[in-house]
Design an enzyme around this catalytic site. Structure first.
Site, mmCIF file in Angstrom:
data_model
loop_
_atom_site.group_PDB
_atom_site.id
_atom_site.type_symbol
_atom_site.label_atom_id
_atom_site.label_comp_id
_atom_site.label_asym_id
_atom_site.label_seq_id
_atom_site.Cartn_x
_atom_site.Cartn_y
_atom_site.Cartn_z
ATOM 1 N N PHE A 192 -1.899 -23.455 26.310
ATOM 2 C CA PHE A 192 -1.237 -22.152 26.163
ATOM 3 C C PHE A 192 -0.319 -22.075 24.943
ATOM 4 O O PHE A 192 0.498 -21.177 24.833
ATOM 5 C CB PHE A 192 -0.441 -21.794 27.426
ATOM 6 C CG PHE A 192 -1.218 -21.955 28.692
ATOM 7 C CD1 PHE A 192 -2.288 -21.111 28.976
ATOM 8 C CD2 PHE A 192 -0.913 -22.957 29.595
ATOM 9 C CE1 PHE A 192 -3.021 -21.265 30.141
ATOM 10 C CE2 PHE A 192 -1.647 -23.123 30.761
ATOM 11 C CZ PHE A 192 -2.705 -22.280 31.038
ATOM 12 N N ARG A 214 -19.246 -10.373 21.677
ATOM 13 C CA ARG A 214 -20.236 -10.983 22.571
ATOM 14 C C ARG A 214 -19.561 -11.987 23.501
ATOM 15 O O ARG A 214 -18.717 -12.782 23.071
ATOM 16 C CB ARG A 214 -21.313 -11.682 21.756
ATOM 17 C CG ARG A 214 -22.435 -12.214 22.631
ATOM 18 C CD ARG A 214 -23.582 -12.756 21.820
ATOM 19 N NE ARG A 214 -24.722 -13.036 22.682
ATOM 20 C CZ ARG A 214 -25.863 -13.549 22.270
ATOM 21 N NH1 ARG A 214 -26.026 -13.818 20.992
ATOM 22 N NH2 ARG A 214 -26.849 -13.777 23.109
ATOM 23 N N ILE A 215 -19.928 -11.962 24.754
ATOM 24 C CA ILE A 215 -19.393 -12.887 25.746
ATOM 25 C C ILE A 215 -20.388 -14.031 25.920
ATOM 26 O O ILE A 215 -21.537 -13.823 26.314
ATOM 27 C CB ILE A 215 -19.140 -12.177 27.088
ATOM 28 C CG1 ILE A 215 -18.255 -10.945 26.878
ATOM 29 C CG2 ILE A 215 -18.507 -13.142 28.078
ATOM 30 C CD1 ILE A 215 -16.915 -11.223 26.241
ATOM 31 N N ASN A 218 -20.082 -16.866 27.960
ATOM 32 C CA ASN A 218 -20.224 -17.307 29.352
ATOM 33 C C ASN A 218 -19.443 -16.344 30.227
ATOM 34 O O ASN A 218 -18.210 -16.321 30.203
ATOM 35 C CB ASN A 218 -19.695 -18.737 29.508
ATOM 36 C CG ASN A 218 -19.946 -19.303 30.892
ATOM 37 O OD1 ASN A 218 -19.864 -18.612 31.903
ATOM 38 N ND2 ASN A 218 -20.242 -20.588 30.956
ATOM 39 N N LYS A 225 -18.833 -16.265 33.312
ATOM 40 C CA LYS A 225 -18.008 -16.878 34.357
ATOM 41 C C LYS A 225 -16.701 -17.427 33.789
ATOM 42 O O LYS A 225 -15.614 -17.119 34.285
ATOM 43 C CB LYS A 225 -18.794 -17.985 35.057
ATOM 44 C CG LYS A 225 -18.121 -18.540 36.293
ATOM 45 C CD LYS A 225 -19.071 -19.498 37.021
ATOM 46 C CE LYS A 225 -18.480 -19.951 38.351
ATOM 47 N NZ LYS A 225 -19.424 -20.836 39.098
ATOM 48 N N GLN A 280 -10.857 -16.736 32.047
ATOM 49 C CA GLN A 280 -9.811 -16.635 31.038
ATOM 50 C C GLN A 280 -8.975 -15.375 31.219
ATOM 51 O O GLN A 280 -7.748 -15.408 31.107
ATOM 52 C CB GLN A 280 -10.441 -16.638 29.646
ATOM 53 C CG GLN A 280 -10.780 -18.015 29.135
ATOM 54 C CD GLN A 280 -9.543 -18.882 29.046
ATOM 55 O OE1 GLN A 280 -8.709 -18.723 28.159
ATOM 56 N NE2 GLN A 280 -9.394 -19.808 29.962
ATOM 57 N N LYS A 336 -15.153 -12.729 19.748
ATOM 58 C CA LYS A 336 -13.786 -12.482 19.307
ATOM 59 C C LYS A 336 -12.743 -13.370 19.987
ATOM 60 O O LYS A 336 -11.605 -13.426 19.532
ATOM 61 C CB LYS A 336 -13.413 -11.014 19.540
ATOM 62 C CG LYS A 336 -14.085 -10.042 18.588
ATOM 63 C CD LYS A 336 -13.532 -8.654 18.809
ATOM 64 C CE LYS A 336 -14.020 -7.665 17.772
ATOM 65 N NZ LYS A 336 -13.416 -6.333 17.970
ATOM 66 N N GLU A 384 -6.147 -15.052 24.726
ATOM 67 C CA GLU A 384 -4.887 -14.304 24.714
ATOM 68 C C GLU A 384 -4.982 -12.889 25.275
ATOM 69 O O GLU A 384 -4.033 -12.400 25.895
ATOM 70 C CB GLU A 384 -4.351 -14.222 23.281
ATOM 71 C CG GLU A 384 -3.379 -15.315 22.906
ATOM 72 C CD GLU A 384 -4.052 -16.548 22.327
ATOM 73 O OE1 GLU A 384 -3.342 -17.505 22.011
ATOM 74 O OE2 GLU A 384 -5.281 -16.544 22.189
#
Length: 751
Positions: free
Chosen positions: A252, A641-642, A644, A646, A651, A713, A717
């Site tokens: 973090f 674009r994602i 994963n 899950k 996150q 991206k 955060e």
């Protein structure tokens, strides 16, 4: 193949939901952390923390501690071995300007809890007991730890921190536009100091390898930082220092910089010529590693319809006496609502007698956006506008701080999809108008924003003759799922099952990569891994073409797919060669590649890149007791674009939970008389627990971004940004009471 993430046929792992490949090791205890590695001659160090916040040490009596059987040595500033520390001012890539804290450098006390002695013994229990016998005398001075008292000493930092954009020059005339605006709003906003509380405390295990070489297991988000620190501070050759951190129990931002236990452990190991471990206590973790105390004032001038005519956002942030810690706090007002023609942003520092603040999940954005988005809610209420409508009236497709269009911005879709999922259209805008039995019900929303960054990174890949692939680099997995997404990317690039791919991270012997932070790891290390695997794919394809009677002899690379461990002619699976057979025919037992990737300079010059979100929150508040229950949150995220679904959702969940802590619970209480944080334990420093968390719904809004080859991206955060403001706005809607000082506790509601 050259224009896509995956070179597979029908199988694709990127973009799907996959369980963590490191999950079994973590839940079974096989995963080892920095303070769990051992050595045959391992000694243990225990830190003695200082008893004042400012002054000097006049005497240290360690005789009783040294007399305890099993104690090897007591280190202090009086007997510390001379190192390059005296001559070399180490600065890493994430350090703010100034002079880093130097443990045991001299007799001066800079902050409460500063380490003043290290007791090293054969076992931890002996070291801890002996540490209680060390007597330290001080000459105390009055500490100044109140940012408000230091306001008149605010200053602009003479040196800017690398990677931290200063506020842009003002444009228009914000003061005049505010004075003439029909709607004028001005408010002061404070977010309580919050301390990092990762599950794993800071620890360093230094294994003495002989001949002056050491192997170090350190809690760090980038092993290269620790290696550089050790080499610079102790004057060692880097090839004599190997640093590993295969697992991290929460980063973090606190693990971006080496902390003082690393210096103490290496110092003791070199002096004693044996292995040493130093682990900090939870109490000691509360002496550093905090989100800074920032005082903010926001002034908004608008017309009756809610269109902004003036934005002024001023911030004063506390920093230590020895470093100018800086964040991006006020710029977000322009980045989100910079279509306004009159904007003035100001960010200053003031020195206090504490340790340097630390980067903490979305540093600066959590602070600045919380104030901004409460102010925008106030504007919506003052003008009778829906909170989404007033934001859309002030929407911008350009970043005026850099005078660039956004490369992609699906924030409108975040508003739309988040509102629909939440049921926002059913909201009665009047405060105190919605109830559930004896509880007041409040609905609030806010916008989130964070930078979408990419750093230069290298990665290596090795395909062996049995069809197994190993990839990796020196970056760390700080709990975000990096092991898993890199495995997915590599498996797709060579058409292998994920179980045939092993990812290695957190080792200075691997290809160098940046620290894991800033939400840039997926773009940076992911692209590097993809490039390394594509190089292997091209090499093995050349071997397949060169085989006798090869079915791929006259086929170009662009016309094949890699799937099921084979290279197939696209559209004709009968024409294929297995990776194993191609390597066997070429007489090689492995194929290796190391590739680097970096940001696209042309794209960066032309476009600004950010992630965005829309956060919707529901609270229920007991009208008599003032107790707040956060019953549900919807967070709609636009982050390219994602990789994963899950781990990505995980996150956002984690970020939201931290945002709930900011809004309702977390508060480090600093006694300005003694300059000490008083609630330095989990009994008195409150964090969200299971009973505090109810329904959290995450939406990933479709967004196409060309900022990097992966089209991602980053998500570390964005989940926290805006969450606290959405909750605070919901509390106002429920109660009619505007609270600008977080956390929102019972006394602030019923007081």
């Amino acid at each position: 193949m050259a224009n896509s993430i995956s070179s597979t046929g029908t199988d694709s792992f990127v973009g799907t939901a996959r369980s963590r490949v490191d999950g079994p090791a973590k839940v079974t205890g096989l995963a080892k952390y920095a303070g769990e590695f051992t050595a045959a001659d391992l000694a243990h160090g225990y830190v003695v923390s200082g008893g004042i916040a400012k002054g000097r040490i006049t005497a240290i009596d360690s005789a009783a501690a040294e007399a305890v059987p099993g104690v090897l040595k007591v280190f202090t500033h009086e007997n510390r071995p001379r190192t390059a520390w005296l001559d070399y001012n180490y600065q890493d890539a994430v350090a703010p300007p100034g002079s880093p804290f130097r443990a045991f450098y001299d007799d001066k006390i800079h902050y409460s809890g500063q380490p003043v002695a290290l007791v090293v013994a054969e076992d931890f229990g002996t070291a801890r007991y002996a540490a209680s016998l060390v007597k330290v005398s001080y000459e105390a001075e009055e500490p100044l730890t109140d940012v408000e008292r230091q306001r008149e000493f605010g200053y602009e930092p003479p040196k800017k921190r690398a990677g931290i954009k200063p506020p842009p020059e003002p444009w228009g005339d914000a003061d005049a536009a505010f004075a003439s605006a029909p709607i004028q709003l001005r408010g002061d906003y404070t977010l309580a100091v919050e301390h990092h509380n990762p599950m794993e405390p800071h620890a360093s295990t230094v294994v003495w390898d002989g001949d002056g070489a050491i192997t170090v297991y350190d809690k760090i988000q980038g092993v290269s930082n620790s290696q550089g620190y050790i080499a610079g501070v102790f004057g060692m050759d880097k090839d004599k220092v190997r640093v590993l951190n295969p697992y991290l129990g929460g980063g973090f931002g606190l693990g971006l910089r080496p902390q003082y236990q690393l210096f103490l452990a290496v110092m003791a190991a070199r002096e004693l010529e044996r292995s040493v471990r130093v682990t900090l206590t939870r109490d000691q973790m509360f002496t550093f590693g905090y989100r800074p105390d920032v005082r903010q004032t926001i002034s908004l001038g608008a017309d009756e319809g809610g269109k902004l005519r003036s934005i002024k956002h001023d911030a004063l942030s506390g920093t230590s006496r020895f470093e100018d810690y800086q964040e991006v706090v006020v710029n977000w007002s322009a980045i989100l609502y910079g279509a306004c023609e009159n904007v003035s942003l100001d960010y200053k520092l003031t020195q206090i007698d504490t340790y340097t603040p630390a980067d903490m999940r979305a540093p600066g954005a959590v602070t600045g956006v919380f104030a901004l988005e409460i102010a925008m809610d106030e504007l919506a209420h003052a003008t009778g506008q829906d909170p989404i409508a007033v934001r859309l009236k002030n929407y911008t497709d350009r970043d005026p701080t850099e005078d660039k269009p956004f490369g992609s911005k699906a924030l409108r879709a975040c508003y739309e999809q988040g509102a629909e999922r939440f049921g926002w259209s059913e909201r009665n805008p009047e405060p105190r108008s919605m109830r559930d039995g004896k509880e007041l019900v409040g609905w609030g929303m806010a916008t989130g924003v964070w930078e979408a960054l990419m750093q230069k990174s290298a990665a290596q890949a090795t395909l062996t003759a049995d069809g197994k692939l190993v990839v990796g680099n020196s970056t760390g997995d700080i709990g975000t799922g990096t092991y898993t997404i890199l495995t997915q990317i590599a498996a797709d690039a060579l058409g292998l099952p994920m179980e045939d791919v092993t990812t290695k991270l957190g080792d200075t012997d691997l290809a160098e990569a940046p620290v894991a932070g800033g939400s840039w790891t997926a773009a940076s290390s992911g692209t590097a891994v993809m490039k390394a695997c594509r190089k292997i794919a091209a090499d093995v394809f050349a071997m397949a073409r060169a085989m006798d009677d090869s079915p791929l002899a006259n086929v170009d690379l662009e016309r094949v797919v890699f799937t099921g461990g084979r290279i197939e002619m696209a559209g004709d699976p009968s024409r294929s060669v297995s990776l194993v057979d191609a390597m066997k025919a070429a007489g090689v037992d492995k194929v290796e590649a190391t590739e680097s990737a970096g940001p696209d300079a042309g794209h960066m010059k032309e476009f600004a890149s950010y992630t965005h979100s829309a956060v919707f929150a529901e609270v229920k508040i007991d009208e008599e007791l003032g107790q707040v229950r956060l019953t549900r949150i919807v967070s709609a995220i636009a982050a390219g674009r994602i990789i994963n679904l899950k781990t990505a959702r995980s996150q956002i969940l984690g970020g939201v939970v931290m945002g709930i802590g900011s809004a309702l619970e977390e508060e480090s209480m600093l006694d300005h008389t003694v300059g000490r944080f008083m609630n330095h334990n989990f009994g008195e420093y409150h964090v969200p627990v299971n009973a505090d968390i109810h329904d959290i719904d995450v939406i990933f809004v479709e967004e196409d971004d060309k900022a990097n080859p992966m089209g991602v991206k980053g998500l570390g955060e964005i989940g926290i940004v805006g969450t606290a403001a959405a909750i605070a706005n919901a509390v106002f809607h429920a109660t009619g009471k505007r609270i600008r000082d977080l956390p929102i506790t019972i006394d602030k509601i019923i007081g």
